[in-house]
Each structure stands twice: as C-alpha cells, then as structure tokens.
Motif scaffolding. Structure first.
Motif, PDB file in Angstrom:
ATOM      1  N   PRO A  90      92.697   0.063-102.354  1.00 16.58           N
ATOM      2  CA  PRO A  90      91.912  -1.378-102.226  1.00 16.58           C
ATOM      3  C   PRO A  90      92.770  -2.243-102.969  1.00 16.58           C
ATOM      4  N   ARG A 141      87.809   0.530-109.540  1.00 21.23           N
ATOM      5  CA  ARG A 141      86.680   0.036-108.524  1.00 21.23           C
ATOM      6  C   ARG A 141      85.343   0.397-108.993  1.00 21.23           C
ATOM      7  N   ARG A 206      80.750  -3.675-101.098  1.00 19.21           N
ATOM      8  CA  ARG A 206      82.043  -3.876-100.000  1.00 19.21           C
ATOM      9  C   ARG A 206      81.687  -3.515 -98.812  1.00 19.21           C
ATOM     10  N   ASN A 208      83.592  -2.957 -96.237  1.00 26.71           N
ATOM     11  CA  ASN A 208      84.480  -2.020 -95.724  1.00 26.71           C
ATOM     12  C   ASN A 208      84.974  -0.824 -96.542  1.00 26.71           C
ATOM     13  N   GLU A 209      84.119  -0.381 -97.576  1.00 26.79           N
ATOM     14  CA  GLU A 209      84.232   0.831 -98.450  1.00 26.79           C
ATOM     15  C   GLU A 209      82.824   1.355 -98.855  1.00 26.79           C
ATOM     16  N   TRP A 338      86.263   5.736-100.012  1.00 25.97           N
ATOM     17  CA  TRP A 338      86.731   5.442 -98.904  1.00 25.97           C
ATOM     18  C   TRP A 338      86.911   4.258 -98.261  1.00 25.97           C
ATOM     19  N   LYS A 339      87.935   3.757 -97.902  1.00 21.89           N
ATOM     20  CA  LYS A 339      88.066   2.320 -97.044  1.00 21.89           C
ATOM     21  C   LYS A 339      87.843   2.616 -95.445  1.00 21.89           C
ATOM     22  N   THR A 340      87.142   1.852 -94.810  1.00 18.64           N
ATOM     23  CA  THR A 340      86.719   1.890 -93.486  1.00 18.64           C
ATOM     24  C   THR A 340      87.948   2.164 -92.692  1.00 18.64           C
TER      25      THR A 340
END
Length: 363
Positions: A90, A141, A206, A208-209, A338-340
């Motif tokens: 991130p 995070r 978020r 994308n997470e 996990w980020k997309t």
C-alpha cells in the motif's frame, strides 16, 4: 523496544543491520520461509515488507551477491525473490529506509516516520555500528469493513487447532436471514460443499483493498495458501443466487470468524547467518541484527457503515431456494490483507492454537 500502536494492523516493523565482518510448540512467530508447513499449535505471520527491506539493503552494495558461505536457503530465497513491490504494498501505508548505521541516519529515519505516519519511534532502536549499514521498515494499515458484523454475546466458538485441541473463543459474523444483507460486501470466492474449505473476500473502506479469509481443508504453507487464493480470484464462484456456487453471501449462510489479537516479536539473526560477499567489495558481510515485530487485531468493528434497506420483486420466477453454507473459521485458517490485482498479499497470518484468540465470556 519498538512501540506498538493501536490500529487494525497496528504496527509491523523490521530492522535489519548489515555489518562488515573480518575474514575469520510454541508462541506465535514471524516467518521468512513461506514454503514450510507450520508446526501444530503455532500461529505465524508473514509480510513481504521484509523482502522490501532486504532488497533496499542489498541495493546499497556495489554489486550483486556473489558468494554465500556456508549456504543459507533463506538468504538465497530472499536474494532471488521476484515481485512488483509497488503493486503489492500500500503506497501510503509503508516505508523502508536504508543507509549507513549512524546516529544521523537513525534520527532522520525516526523523523521521516513521524512525518509520514504520525508515529514516534525511538531512534535508539536503529543500531549504530561503525562502517555498518542499517535498515528500518514499517507497515501501518487500518482496514475498516464496508459493513459491520455482529458479535456473538451468548455462545462461544469451539475452535479446534490442527492438533485437535479445543478453545472456547469469542467470534463475530452473521447468520440466517441477516446474511442476505452482506451479499455485496462479502464475496464467496471458493467453497467446498461441506464447508471444510472456503475463500471469502470482505470489502473495506479502501476500494482496492480487501480482507481475505482462507480456511484450507488441511494444513498449508503460506505459498500454497496464496496460490489457492490467487486461483480463487481468477475463477470465483458464479452460480445462481442461493446456490452453493453463489458468489455473494446470501440468506441462511453462516459466517463466523474468531476475534484475533496478535503480538509477535521474532529475531531472525541466527536464521540469516553466514558470510555474504558482494561484487566489487573485498570484505565479507554478515547480518548482525534482523528483528520483526507485528501486532494484528481483528474484530467486527472493522467498519463504520450506514445501512440502507431496499426490496425488489422478480416477476419471472418463484423465490429461489436458499442452500445454507457454513463459512465458519473454527479450524486453523489464513487471514490476508490484499490489494486488488496484486500478485502477493502485503500481510498474511496463519491462525492456529489459542495464543491470539479471545476467550469467550457470556454477556
């Protein structure tokens, strides 16, 4: 001692010290080798933050690592690991610092962390070694669920570790008619009909997470678990509403996840022993200090949410039959941040044993 701060993933900090050298069942733990199966009753955590720190430290050398004596599998794996750091980590949630092991570097790093994250660390935690190199990495995070889950106040979960030991623990989730309201915020990516194994993804604040849970049918390594989850991302369930293959959480499904509160401190120095020779440098190097601290918590309060209710009628068929599914983490399981679209998670934990689980108290 590095201070821990209270956020969802509160504080993961890594310090590696590389020093020029002369020629001559248990508690929760951080791990570097993601290919090994965990020991029974041992909770483990892993993050590629250590990889980022290792890469940054090696980048200070004049050339690549040419010789390692005696052979060390962990160092070989770290030095040969290939990944896209920016895609995985991130951007606004971590920092890695490397430089000469001087007081000036320690003070500058502490000040940079304070400015970026609003956190204070003691610069004395970054060692000072004549002619040495120091490294400090931090990951912070806080993921809040799109929709808050429900706490179980009357019944406990019987969590059984891999060795068969039972723990009566507190948990949160949803069940019965309430589960239909989570159809959009919880995605069921994979599911075995008996509920023995599943992958779910929970949306967060978020875009994308996500927080991902994987309960395997049998004990797995981090590498194996990550591959299974990536496969589920690529080929998620896409069955009709209410079926075993429904990709969303539907009415009559039961989701149950234990509360987690995990503090880990692991010293990797001995695991990274050996003499390292780099191209262009006549003297060997050794890892003089490598310590990772991790604090991780998980509860139903991962979300601040407003709920809007709407109904719809489908004139083209009868009400579908809902087949209940059991998404219950009462056996060892993995948790990922996990980020997309990323190839790797930026934080992972294998939950086994009772060290990080919250005992249940009726109330």
């Amino acid at each position: 001692m590095i201070k821990i701060f209270p956020v969802l993933l509160k504080h993961l900090a890594i310090t590696i010290l590389l020093n020029g050298a002369s020629l001559g069942l248990g508690a929760p733990e951080c791990v570097l080798d993601i290919h090994k199966l965990p020991s029974p009753e041992v909770t483990q955590v892993w993050s590629p933050l250590f990889q980022a720190a290792w890469d940054r430290l090696n980048g200070l050398q004049k050339g690549p690592l040419q010789e390692l004596s005696p052979p060390n599998l962990l160092i070989t794996q770290l030095s040969g690991f290939k990944w896209n750091e920016k895609a995985v980590m991130p951007q606004d949630g971590y920092g890695v610092y490397a430089g000469p092991a001087t007081r000036e570097f320690a003070e500058e790093t502490a000040e940079s962390i304070k400015q970026k994250f609003g956190l204070g660390i003691d610069h004395n935690d970054i060692p000072i070694v004549p002619e040495g190199m120091a490294n400090y990495g931090i990951l912070v995070r806080d993921l809040q669920f799109k929709k808050k889950f429900l706490r179980s106040s009357k019944t406990a979960m019987n969590f059984r570790s891999a060795s068969g030991k039972s723990h009566q623990v507190a948990f949160f989730g949803t069940a019965g008619e309430y589960s239909g309201a989570y159809n959009e915020s919880v995605k069921v990516l994979a599911y075995q009909p008996d509920g023995s194994s599943f992958v779910i993804s929970m949306k967060t604040d978020r875009d994308n997470e996500a927080l991902v849970i994987y309960r395997p049918g049998q004990v797995s390594s981090f590498q194996g678990a990550i591959e299974q989850v990536k496969g589920a991302f690529k080929s998620p369930l896409a069955g009709h509403y209410g079926s075993l293959g429904d990709g969303g959480l539907h009415g009559e499904d039961r989701l149950a996840i234990p509360y987690l509160d995990l503090d880990v401190r692991t010293d990797f120095t001995q695991q990274l022993s050996g003499s390292l020779r780099y191209a262009g440098d006549p003297k060997p190097w050794r890892i003089a200090r490598a310590i990772q601290l991790t604090h991780f918590t998980l509860s139903e309060n991962g979300a601040q949410v407003r709920v809007d209710l709407s109904t719809a009628a489908d004139p083209f068929g009868d009400k579908p039959k809902l087949i209940p599914r059991r998404l219950v983490c009462d056996r060892p399981f993995f948790v990922f941040m996990w980020k997309t679209g990323a190839e790797w998670p930026y934080f992972a934990a294998w939950i086994d044993g009772g060290d990080c689980l919250t005992p249940f108290f009726k109330g």
